[in-house]
Design a protein around this motif. Structure first.
Motif, PDB file in Angstrom:
ATOM      1  N   LYS A 201      23.156 -27.801 -13.389  1.00  0.00           N
ATOM      2  CA  LYS A 201      23.031 -27.104 -13.804  1.00  0.00           C
ATOM      3  C   LYS A 201      23.083 -25.660 -12.762  1.00  0.00           C
ATOM      4  O   LYS A 201      22.570 -24.805 -13.223  1.00  0.00           O
ATOM      5  N   VAL A 202      23.090 -25.762 -11.415  1.00  0.00           N
ATOM      6  CA  VAL A 202      23.134 -24.929 -10.502  1.00  0.00           C
ATOM      7  C   VAL A 202      24.070 -24.044 -11.004  1.00  0.00           C
ATOM      8  O   VAL A 202      23.717 -22.828 -10.843  1.00  0.00           O
ATOM      9  N   VAL A 203      25.228 -24.731 -10.975  1.00  0.00           N
ATOM     10  CA  VAL A 203      26.399 -23.857 -11.639  1.00  0.00           C
ATOM     11  C   VAL A 203      25.930 -22.864 -12.545  1.00  0.00           C
ATOM     12  O   VAL A 203      26.565 -21.404 -12.517  1.00  0.00           O
ATOM     13  N   LYS A 204      25.861 -23.466 -13.980  1.00  0.00           N
ATOM     14  CA  LYS A 204      25.572 -23.288 -15.199  1.00  0.00           C
ATOM     15  C   LYS A 204      24.832 -21.541 -14.718  1.00  0.00           C
ATOM     16  O   LYS A 204      25.207 -20.281 -16.127  1.00  0.00           O
ATOM     17  N   HIS A 205      23.725 -21.601 -13.458  1.00  0.00           N
ATOM     18  CA  HIS A 205      22.734 -20.054 -13.325  1.00  0.00           C
ATOM     19  C   HIS A 205      23.202 -19.578 -12.565  1.00  0.00           C
ATOM     20  O   HIS A 205      22.530 -19.010 -12.281  1.00  0.00           O
ATOM     21  N   LYS A 206      24.273 -19.726 -12.154  1.00  0.00           N
ATOM     22  CA  LYS A 206      24.585 -18.704 -11.579  1.00  0.00           C
ATOM     23  C   LYS A 206      25.454 -17.500 -12.075  1.00  0.00           C
ATOM     24  O   LYS A 206      25.910 -17.300 -12.948  1.00  0.00           O
ATOM     25  N   PRO A 207      24.667 -15.912 -11.267  1.00  0.00           N
ATOM     26  CA  PRO A 207      24.599 -14.988 -11.896  1.00  0.00           C
ATOM     27  C   PRO A 207      26.239 -14.929 -11.863  1.00  0.00           C
ATOM     28  O   PRO A 207      27.250 -14.865 -11.184  1.00  0.00           O
TER      29      PRO A 207
ATOM     30  N   ALA B 170      15.006 -22.150 -12.411  1.00  0.00           N
ATOM     31  CA  ALA B 170      13.790 -22.305 -12.247  1.00  0.00           C
ATOM     32  C   ALA B 170      13.027 -22.542 -14.550  1.00  0.00           C
ATOM     33  O   ALA B 170      12.616 -23.201 -14.911  1.00  0.00           O
ATOM     34  N   ALA B 171      13.247 -21.537 -15.074  1.00  0.00           N
ATOM     35  CA  ALA B 171      13.016 -21.675 -17.067  1.00  0.00           C
ATOM     36  C   ALA B 171      14.031 -22.477 -17.300  1.00  0.00           C
ATOM     37  O   ALA B 171      13.451 -22.961 -18.683  1.00  0.00           O
ATOM     38  N   ASP B 172      14.651 -22.897 -16.574  1.00  0.00           N
ATOM     39  CA  ASP B 172      15.450 -24.077 -17.731  1.00  0.00           C
ATOM     40  C   ASP B 172      14.755 -25.856 -17.538  1.00  0.00           C
ATOM     41  O   ASP B 172      14.827 -26.011 -15.825  1.00  0.00           O
ATOM     42  N   PRO B 173      13.996 -25.992 -17.679  1.00  0.00           N
ATOM     43  CA  PRO B 173      13.916 -27.408 -18.090  1.00  0.00           C
ATOM     44  C   PRO B 173      14.387 -28.676 -18.076  1.00  0.00           C
ATOM     45  O   PRO B 173      14.076 -29.470 -17.465  1.00  0.00           O
ATOM     46  N   THR B 174      16.260 -28.474 -17.607  1.00  0.00           N
ATOM     47  CA  THR B 174      16.646 -29.987 -17.548  1.00  0.00           C
ATOM     48  C   THR B 174      17.001 -30.455 -16.484  1.00  0.00           C
ATOM     49  O   THR B 174      16.647 -29.732 -14.891  1.00  0.00           O
TER      50      THR B 174
ATOM     51  N   LEU C 133      23.654  -5.496   3.175  1.00  0.00           N
ATOM     52  CA  LEU C 133      24.056  -6.754   1.972  1.00  0.00           C
ATOM     53  C   LEU C 133      22.407  -7.449   2.229  1.00  0.00           C
ATOM     54  O   LEU C 133      22.434  -8.724   0.727  1.00  0.00           O
ATOM     55  N   ALA C 134      21.910  -7.260   3.217  1.00  0.00           N
ATOM     56  CA  ALA C 134      20.083  -8.117   2.403  1.00  0.00           C
ATOM     57  C   ALA C 134      19.369  -8.553   1.307  1.00  0.00           C
ATOM     58  O   ALA C 134      19.199  -8.904   0.649  1.00  0.00           O
ATOM     59  N   PRO C 135      19.183  -6.602   0.758  1.00  0.00           N
ATOM     60  CA  PRO C 135      18.607  -6.456  -0.639  1.00  0.00           C
ATOM     61  C   PRO C 135      19.516  -7.331  -2.009  1.00  0.00           C
ATOM     62  O   PRO C 135      19.135  -7.566  -2.686  1.00  0.00           O
ATOM     63  N   PRO C 136      20.741  -6.632  -1.572  1.00  0.00           N
ATOM     64  CA  PRO C 136      21.576  -7.482  -3.178  1.00  0.00           C
ATOM     65  C   PRO C 136      21.774  -8.794  -2.961  1.00  0.00           C
ATOM     66  O   PRO C 136      21.586  -9.308  -3.500  1.00  0.00           O
ATOM     67  N   ALA C 137      21.980  -9.531  -1.552  1.00  0.00           N
ATOM     68  CA  ALA C 137      21.668 -11.020  -1.410  1.00  0.00           C
ATOM     69  C   ALA C 137      20.110 -11.677  -1.884  1.00  0.00           C
ATOM     70  O   ALA C 137      20.531 -12.381  -2.757  1.00  0.00           O
ATOM     71  N   LEU C 138      19.541 -10.873  -1.420  1.00  0.00           N
ATOM     72  CA  LEU C 138      17.970 -11.665  -2.134  1.00  0.00           C
ATOM     73  C   LEU C 138      17.912 -10.798  -3.271  1.00  0.00           C
ATOM     74  O   LEU C 138      17.454 -11.745  -4.927  1.00  0.00           O
ATOM     75  N   ASP C 139      17.991 -10.245  -4.066  1.00  0.00           N
ATOM     76  CA  ASP C 139      17.686  -9.731  -5.404  1.00  0.00           C
ATOM     77  C   ASP C 139      19.286 -11.257  -6.364  1.00  0.00           C
ATOM     78  O   ASP C 139      18.451 -11.657  -7.280  1.00  0.00           O
ATOM     79  N   VAL C 140      20.499 -11.306  -5.883  1.00  0.00           N
ATOM     80  CA  VAL C 140      21.368 -12.603  -6.518  1.00  0.00           C
ATOM     81  C   VAL C 140      20.942 -14.312  -6.445  1.00  0.00           C
ATOM     82  O   VAL C 140      21.113 -14.440  -7.337  1.00  0.00           O
ATOM     83  N   ILE C 141      19.804 -14.092  -5.237  1.00  0.00           N
ATOM     84  CA  ILE C 141      19.549 -14.907  -5.036  1.00  0.00           C
ATOM     85  C   ILE C 141      18.599 -15.533  -6.299  1.00  0.00           C
ATOM     86  O   ILE C 141      18.016 -16.500  -6.755  1.00  0.00           O
ATOM     87  N   THR C 142      17.498 -14.782  -5.734  1.00  0.00           N
ATOM     88  CA  THR C 142      16.017 -14.517  -6.781  1.00  0.00           C
ATOM     89  C   THR C 142      16.359 -14.932  -8.571  1.00  0.00           C
ATOM     90  O   THR C 142      16.195 -15.533  -8.906  1.00  0.00           O
ATOM     91  N   ARG C 143      17.587 -13.890  -8.499  1.00  0.00           N
ATOM     92  CA  ARG C 143      18.094 -14.083 -10.194  1.00  0.00           C
ATOM     93  C   ARG C 143      18.931 -15.847 -10.198  1.00  0.00           C
ATOM     94  O   ARG C 143      18.845 -15.896 -12.022  1.00  0.00           O
ATOM     95  N   TRP C 144      19.539 -15.928  -9.772  1.00  0.00           N
ATOM     96  CA  TRP C 144      19.726 -17.059  -9.775  1.00  0.00           C
ATOM     97  C   TRP C 144      18.513 -18.721 -10.027  1.00  0.00           C
ATOM     98  O   TRP C 144      18.795 -19.168 -10.017  1.00  0.00           O
ATOM     99  N   LEU C 145      17.427 -18.496  -8.887  1.00  0.00           N
ATOM    100  CA  LEU C 145      16.451 -19.406  -8.635  1.00  0.00           C
ATOM    101  C   LEU C 145      15.703 -19.251  -9.316  1.00  0.00           C
ATOM    102  O   LEU C 145      15.332 -20.254 -10.411  1.00  0.00           O
ATOM    103  N   ASP C 146      15.541 -17.916 -10.060  1.00  0.00           N
ATOM    104  CA  ASP C 146      14.614 -17.865 -11.527  1.00  0.00           C
ATOM    105  C   ASP C 146      15.501 -18.884 -12.697  1.00  0.00           C
ATOM    106  O   ASP C 146      14.344 -19.026 -13.562  1.00  0.00           O
ATOM    107  N   ALA C 147      16.764 -18.914 -12.835  1.00  0.00           N
ATOM    108  CA  ALA C 147      17.715 -19.208 -14.193  1.00  0.00           C
ATOM    109  C   ALA C 147      17.213 -19.995 -14.117  1.00  0.00           C
ATOM    110  O   ALA C 147      16.921 -20.472 -15.236  1.00  0.00           O
TER     111      ALA C 147
END
Length: 198
Positions: free
Chosen positions: A90-96, A80-84, A64-78
């Motif tokens: 905001k956390v829930v809005k960008h949840k993959p 970070a890209a939101d300036p609000t 589960l480590a690789p898919p967990a890292l992928d999900v968290i990375t996409r979540w955090l990147d989204a």
């Protein structure tokens, strides 16, 4: 600010491994209960479980480590890209879309299902929850009562009938009373804030 951080609790199922393992699956649900108690929501938490080979020398069927890292990375990147400003919304809005509770069957198939205490769910039939003694004794699912306050023994509160000898023995074993799980820990007080500053 626990509701402003993406959380993904993932684990291999070790409840039934031999020798025993204290990392019981119920701990993810205890974390969820504490999060909900503290913030009113657990929308920023995901729970994943996959089988763990009974022979600890063998690798798990699903890592589960690789898919967990992928999900968290996409979540955090989204996020970070939101300036609000950072808010729970905001956390829930960008949840993959795939950032949902799930378990993987022993043969590696993903099943999306909300993690719960209900033993009738397919998740809990596949990976049963094993409780620790404190929870079986009546502690809240948050398991956050470290030293319980006591109350007198009330034999009518139990689902069994005690003989006179059993009542006498219980009073001898618990002369000061038994845990009153409806009350906070002895010495409990609210914290004034965290010690860390960023």
């Amino acid at each position: 600010n626990l509701d402003r951080v993406p959380m993904l609790n993932y684990r291999g199922y070790t409840d039934t491994t031999t020798p025993g393992d204290i990392h019981d699956r119920h701990r993810d649900l205890t974390i969820r209960a504490r999060l909900e108690k503290a913030t009113g929501s657990y929308a920023n938490q995901i729970i994943w479980v996959a089988d763990r080979a009974q022979d600890r020398a063998k690798p798990p069927v699903v890592d589960l480590a690789p898919p967990a890292l992928d999900v968290i990375t996409r979540w955090l990147d989204a996020m970070a890209a939101d300036p609000t400003p950072l808010t729970p919304a905001k956390v829930v809005k960008h949840k993959p879309a795939d950032a949902v509770d799930a378990y993987w069957t022993p043969d590696g198939k993903r099943v999306n299902e909300v993690a719960s205490w209900d033993p009738a769910t397919s998740w809990n039939k596949t990976y049963p929850i094993h409780l620790e003694p404190r929870l079986i004794a009546g502690a809240p699912i948050t398991n956050d009562v470290m030293k319980c306050q006591l109350k007198p023994v009330d034999f009518s509160a139990y689902q069994v009938t005690f003989s006179k000898a059993q009542q006498a023995r219980m009073k001898k074993v618990f002369p000061d009373g038994v845990c009153d799980w409806s009350k906070p820990s002895v010495g409990y007080s609210l914290i004034k804030g965290t010690y860390q500053r960023y």
